[in-house]
Design an enzyme around this catalytic site. Structure first.
Site, PDB file in Angstrom:
ATOM      1  N   ALA A   8       8.807 -17.560  -7.839  1.00  0.00           N
ATOM      2  CA  ALA A   8       8.042 -17.067  -9.149  1.00  0.00           C
ATOM      3  C   ALA A   8       6.839 -16.558  -7.887  1.00  0.00           C
ATOM      4  O   ALA A   8       5.505 -16.812  -8.653  1.00  0.00           O
ATOM      5  CB  ALA A   8       7.181 -18.392 -10.450  1.00  0.00           C
ATOM      6  N   ALA A  10       5.195 -12.490  -8.128  1.00  0.00           N
ATOM      7  CA  ALA A  10       4.445 -11.504  -8.697  1.00  0.00           C
ATOM      8  C   ALA A  10       5.659 -10.903 -10.506  1.00  0.00           C
ATOM      9  O   ALA A  10       5.004 -11.263 -10.952  1.00  0.00           O
ATOM     10  CB  ALA A  10       4.736  -9.960  -8.131  1.00  0.00           C
ATOM     11  N   LYS A 205      16.085   4.112  -9.456  1.00  0.00           N
ATOM     12  CA  LYS A 205      14.800   3.226  -8.753  1.00  0.00           C
ATOM     13  C   LYS A 205      14.739   3.669  -7.553  1.00  0.00           C
ATOM     14  O   LYS A 205      13.784   4.212  -6.400  1.00  0.00           O
ATOM     15  CB  LYS A 205      15.078   2.079  -9.394  1.00  0.00           C
ATOM     16  CG  LYS A 205      13.519   1.045  -8.847  1.00  0.00           C
ATOM     17  CD  LYS A 205      12.629   0.862  -9.642  1.00  0.00           C
ATOM     18  CE  LYS A 205      11.127   1.014  -8.754  1.00  0.00           C
ATOM     19  NZ  LYS A 205      10.802  -0.218  -9.251  1.00  0.00           N
ATOM     20  N   ASN A 213       8.595   4.726   0.056  1.00  0.00           N
ATOM     21  CA  ASN A 213       8.206   3.756  -0.022  1.00  0.00           C
ATOM     22  C   ASN A 213       7.627   3.927   2.320  1.00  0.00           C
ATOM     23  O   ASN A 213       7.032   3.050   3.018  1.00  0.00           O
ATOM     24  CB  ASN A 213       8.811   2.472  -0.153  1.00  0.00           C
ATOM     25  CG  ASN A 213       8.398   2.034  -1.753  1.00  0.00           C
ATOM     26  OD1 ASN A 213       8.248   2.501  -2.300  1.00  0.00           O
ATOM     27  ND2 ASN A 213       8.734   1.022  -2.159  1.00  0.00           N
ATOM     28  N   SER A 274       5.333  -1.232  -2.251  1.00  0.00           N
ATOM     29  CA  SER A 274       5.013  -2.300  -1.757  1.00  0.00           C
ATOM     30  C   SER A 274       5.499  -2.549  -0.561  1.00  0.00           C
ATOM     31  O   SER A 274       5.004  -3.217   0.065  1.00  0.00           O
ATOM     32  CB  SER A 274       6.199  -3.175  -2.484  1.00  0.00           C
ATOM     33  OG  SER A 274       7.596  -2.025  -2.632  1.00  0.00           O
TER      34      SER A 274
HETATM   35  N1  LIG Z   1       6.158  -6.185  -7.182  1.00  0.00           N
HETATM   36  C1  LIG Z   1       6.109  -5.182  -7.796  1.00  0.00           C
HETATM   37  O1  LIG Z   1       5.393  -4.712  -8.460  1.00  0.00           O
HETATM   38  C2  LIG Z   1       7.645  -5.027  -8.181  1.00  0.00           C
HETATM   39  C3  LIG Z   1       8.190  -5.909  -6.915  1.00  0.00           C
HETATM   40  N2  LIG Z   1       9.972  -5.376  -7.410  1.00  0.00           N
HETATM   41  C4  LIG Z   1      11.046  -6.181  -6.816  1.00  0.00           C
HETATM   42  O2  LIG Z   1      11.278  -7.334  -6.943  1.00  0.00           O
HETATM   43  C5  LIG Z   1      11.338  -8.323  -6.304  1.00  0.00           C
HETATM   44  C6  LIG Z   1      10.009  -9.867  -6.282  1.00  0.00           C
HETATM   45  O3  LIG Z   1       9.015  -8.742  -5.559  1.00  0.00           O
HETATM   46  P1  LIG Z   1       8.088  -9.648  -5.566  1.00  0.00           P
HETATM   47  O4  LIG Z   1       7.836 -10.125  -6.601  1.00  0.00           O
HETATM   48  O5  LIG Z   1       6.203  -8.434  -5.656  1.00  0.00           O
HETATM   49  O6  LIG Z   1       7.328 -10.444  -4.364  1.00  0.00           O
HETATM   50  P2  LIG Z   1       6.621 -11.941  -4.060  1.00  0.00           P
HETATM   51  O7  LIG Z   1       7.002 -11.882  -2.229  1.00  0.00           O
HETATM   52  O8  LIG Z   1       5.405 -11.650  -5.539  1.00  0.00           O
HETATM   53  O9  LIG Z   1       7.503 -12.735  -4.580  1.00  0.00           O
HETATM   54  C7  LIG Z   1       8.351 -13.533  -4.043  1.00  0.00           C
HETATM   55  C8  LIG Z   1       8.020 -15.307  -4.319  1.00  0.00           C
HETATM   56  O10 LIG Z   1       9.111 -15.959  -3.891  1.00  0.00           O
HETATM   57  C9  LIG Z   1       8.556 -16.596  -2.956  1.00  0.00           C
HETATM   58  N3  LIG Z   1      10.043 -17.759  -1.992  1.00  0.00           N
HETATM   59  C10 LIG Z   1      10.785 -17.225  -1.269  1.00  0.00           C
HETATM   60  N4  LIG Z   1      11.597 -17.736  -1.125  1.00  0.00           N
HETATM   61  C11 LIG Z   1      11.875 -18.769  -1.554  1.00  0.00           C
HETATM   62  C12 LIG Z   1      11.974 -19.886  -1.257  1.00  0.00           C
HETATM   63  N5  LIG Z   1      12.845 -20.647  -0.419  1.00  0.00           N
HETATM   64  N6  LIG Z   1      11.314 -20.819  -2.197  1.00  0.00           N
HETATM   65  C13 LIG Z   1      10.372 -20.855  -2.725  1.00  0.00           C
HETATM   66  N7  LIG Z   1      10.410 -19.699  -3.088  1.00  0.00           N
HETATM   67  C14 LIG Z   1      10.746 -18.631  -2.657  1.00  0.00           C
HETATM   68  C15 LIG Z   1       7.964 -16.384  -2.245  1.00  0.00           C
HETATM   69  O11 LIG Z   1       6.705 -17.495  -1.696  1.00  0.00           O
HETATM   70  P3  LIG Z   1       5.705 -16.990  -0.566  1.00  0.00           P
HETATM   71  O12 LIG Z   1       4.848 -15.667  -1.308  1.00  0.00           O
HETATM   72  O13 LIG Z   1       5.762 -18.202   0.241  1.00  0.00           O
HETATM   73  O14 LIG Z   1       7.369 -16.628   0.378  1.00  0.00           O
HETATM   74  C16 LIG Z   1       7.240 -15.653  -3.584  1.00  0.00           C
HETATM   75  O15 LIG Z   1       6.065 -16.014  -4.253  1.00  0.00           O
HETATM   76  C17 LIG Z   1      11.293  -7.388  -4.678  1.00  0.00           C
HETATM   77  O16 LIG Z   1      12.830  -7.070  -4.358  1.00  0.00           O
HETATM   78  C18 LIG Z   1       9.979  -6.133  -5.569  1.00  0.00           C
HETATM   79  O17 LIG Z   1      11.471  -5.222  -4.300  1.00  0.00           O
HETATM   80  C19 LIG Z   1      10.386  -4.345  -7.995  1.00  0.00           C
HETATM   81  C20 LIG Z   1       9.637  -4.009  -8.919  1.00  0.00           C
HETATM   82  C21 LIG Z   1       7.511  -3.972  -8.813  1.00  0.00           C
HETATM   83  C1  LIG Z   2       5.490   2.124  -6.697  1.00  0.00           C
HETATM   84  C2  LIG Z   2       7.054   2.495  -7.092  1.00  0.00           C
HETATM   85  C3  LIG Z   2       8.288   2.612  -8.014  1.00  0.00           C
HETATM   86  C4  LIG Z   2       7.411   3.078  -5.597  1.00  0.00           C
HETATM   87  O1  LIG Z   2       8.512   3.861  -5.474  1.00  0.00           O
HETATM   88  C5  LIG Z   2       8.044   0.761  -6.256  1.00  0.00           C
HETATM   89  O2  LIG Z   2       8.800   0.700  -6.663  1.00  0.00           O
HETATM   90  C6  LIG Z   2       7.286   0.101  -5.095  1.00  0.00           C
HETATM   91  O3  LIG Z   2       6.039   0.555  -4.306  1.00  0.00           O
HETATM   92  O4  LIG Z   2       8.438  -0.352  -4.393  1.00  0.00           O
END
Ligand SMILES: NC(=O)C1=CN([C@@H]2O[C@H](COP(=O)(O)OP(=O)(O)OC[C@H]3O[C@@H](n4cnc5c(N)ncnc54)[C@H](OP(=O)(O)O)[C@@H]3O)[C@@H](O)[C@H]2O)C=CC1
Ligand SMILES: CC(C)(CO)C(=O)C(=O)O
Length: 327
Positions: A8, A10, A205, A213, A274
Site C-alpha cells: 500500500a 503510492a 502506457k 523513463n 518514476s
Molecule cells: N506512483 C505512481 O504515480 C505510479 C506508479 N505506477 C506503478 O505502480 C506500481 C507501484 O508503484 P508505487 O505505488 O509508486 O510504488 P511504492 O514503492 O510507492 O509502493 C509499493 C509499496 O509496496 C511495499 N512493499 C514492497 N514489498 C513489500 C512486502 N514484501 N511486504 C509489504 N510491503 C511491501 C513498499 O514498501 P517499501 O517502501 O518498504 O519498499 C511500498 O510501500 C509500480 O509498478 C509503478 O510503476 C503506475 C503509475 C503511476
Molecule cells: C510519468 C510516466 C507516464 C512516464 O512515462 C510514468 O508512468 C512514470 O513516470 O513511470
C-alpha cells in the site's frame, strides 16, 4: 467482498484510501516498516485535491492475520513481487483473483494469448517462472494504472492526478469477477473501464515508460525536456518504433501513432519519471519490467532492438553503480 491490497505505497495506498472511504468492502492492506507503523497508529492519510482525509483501515505485516481473500491487489513495484510470494500465499484460496497493478510488461503476458507463444514465461520479470508457478496465471486480472501518486511521509499518500485504472482479463472475457471489482472501484469515485484487450492498453502506457523513463534517468531530464530536445525526442521515438514492431508482431493494435504518444508524454510537463525519482532516492529502479522485458520480447519475436539495447545497457550500468538495481 474481501480485498487485500498488497503493497500500500503510492498507488496501493491511494486505492486503499478510496475503497475504504466507501465502507462497502472488507478491506485490508499489507504494508511494512514505518509506513505500516504510522497507518496502524493514526490511520491512512490521503491528500487529494488539496484536502486531507484520514481513513481507518485494517493493516497487517503478516498475511496469516488476514486469511483468504476474494481479491488480492498487487500494488508492489515489479521487482518486489517475487520476494513477496511467501507472504502473499496465505491470502490465496481457490477462488481468489489477483489484480496486477504494475507498470511494464506483466509476468502473465503469454497467458491465454493463444498461438505459439502461449504459456511463455518472461525471464526479465519472472526469473525461473516462480511467480507464474506460485500465483497461477488463472487468477490474474490485468490492469493499467493511470493515476500519479507519491508517499510523502509514512502513512501519508499524496494523489497528484488521474483516476483511471483500466482492468481486463487476459482472455478478454467480461467475467463476473472483473465487473464486480470494477463496480466497487467506480463506487469509490475511480474511472474503471473493463477492457476486452488489456494488452494493447498495456503497450500504449509501456511505450512511454520504456523510452522516457530510462532516458530521464540517464539525463536527469523531465518528460517535457526530453520531448522538447530534438536529440532525446528522436532517441525516444526510435525506441518506441522498435517496440511498436514487437507489439504489432504479437498482434497488438496501437490506437494512436508514435508522435501523438510522444506529445502526450511531453504534455505531462516538468515531471520526473518514476525511474528518475527512484534513482535520486537510491531505490531500486523498475528497469527489467519496463525495458529488459521489451528486449526479451524482441528476441522472442525476432525483432531487432538496437536503440533499446543501447539505452538498456547504459541505464542498467548506471543503476548498478548507484546500488539501484535488484538482480
Ligand atoms: N506512483 C505512481 O504515480 C505510479 C506508479 N505506477 C506503478 O505502480 C506500481 C507501484 O508503484 P508505487 O505505488 O509508486 O510504488 P511504492 O514503492 O510507492 O509502493 C509499493 C509499496 O509496496 C511495499 N512493499 C514492497 N514489498 C513489500 C512486502 N514484501 N511486504 C509489504 N510491503 C511491501 C513498499 O514498501 P517499501 O517502501 O518498504 O519498499 C511500498 O510501500 C509500480 O509498478 C509503478 O510503476 C503506475 C503509475 C503511476
Ligand atoms: C510519468 C510516466 C507516464 C512516464 O512515462 C510514468 O508512468 C512514470 O513516470 O513511470
Amino acid at each position: 467482498m474481501r480485498i487485500t491490497i498488497f503493497g500500500a505505497g503510492a498507488i496501493g495506498g491511494y486505492l486503499a484510501a478510496k475503497l475504504a472511504m466507501t465502507g462497502r468492502v472488507d478491506l485490508s492492506i499489507m504494508a511494512r516498516g514505518a509506513h505500516l507503523d504510522a497507518i496502524k497508529a493514526a490511520g491512512l492519510r490521503l491528500i487529494e485535491d488539496g484536502h486531507e482525509s484520514v481513513v481507518s483501515v485494517r493493516a497487517a505485516a503478516q498475511a496469516q492475520e488476514l486469511g483468504v481473500q476474494d481479491y488480492v491487489v498487487l500494488a508492489l513495484k515489479a521487482h518486489s513481487l517475487a520476494p513477496a510470494l511467501d507472504q502473499i500465499a496465505p491470502l490465496l484460496g481457490e477462488g481468489t483473483a489477483v489484480v496486477t497493478m504494475q507498470n511494464g510488461v506483466p509476468w502473465w503476458y503469454f497467458h491465454k494469448i493463444g498461438g505459439s507463444l502461449e504459456g511463455t514465461r518472461l525471464q526479465a520479470v519472472d526469473p525461473g517462472g516462480v511467480i507464474w508457478d506460485r500465483l497461477g496465471p488463472d487468477r490474474v486480472i490485468g490492469s493499467v494504472v493511470y493515476p500519479a501518486a507519491e508517499v510523502d511521509a509514512p502513512g501519508l499518500v499524496r494523489h497528484i492526478e488521474g483516476k483511471r485504472f483500466s482492468l481486463g482479463e487476459p482472455s478478454g472475457e467480461k467475467s463476473e469477477r472483473v465487473t464486480r471489482l470494477a463496480a466497487e472501484m467506480v463506487a469509490a469515485g475511480l474511472q474503471v473501464p473493463v477492457r476486452d484487450d488489456i494488452r494493447s492498453e498495456i503497450w500504449v502506457k509501456l511505450w512511454g515508460n520504456l523510452s522516457f523513463n530510462p532516458i530521464s534517468a540517464l539525463t536527469g531530464s523531465t518528460l517535457a525536456a526530453i520531448a522538447a530536445d530534438e536529440a532525446t525526442r528522436t532517441l525516444a521515438r526510435t525506441m518506441m518504433l522498435e517496440a511498436q514492431a514487437i507489439g504489432e508482431s504479437l498482434g497488438v493494435r496501437f490506437p494512436i501513432n508514435v508522435d501523438r504518444r510522444i506529445k502526450g508524454a511531453g504534455d505531462v510537463g516538468e515531471h520526473k519519471t518514476s525511474m528518475l525519482q527512484d534513482l535520486e532516492r537510491g531505490r531500486p529502479m523498475e528497469i527489467d519490467a519496463l525495458v529488459t522485458a521489451v528486449q526479451e520480447l524482441g528476441r522472442l519475436t525476432g525483432q531487432p532492438t538496437p536503440a533499446i539495447d543501447n539505452v538498456l545497457a547504459l541505464v542498467r550500468r548506471l543503476a548498478i553503480e548507484r546500488g539501484c538495481y535488484l538482480t
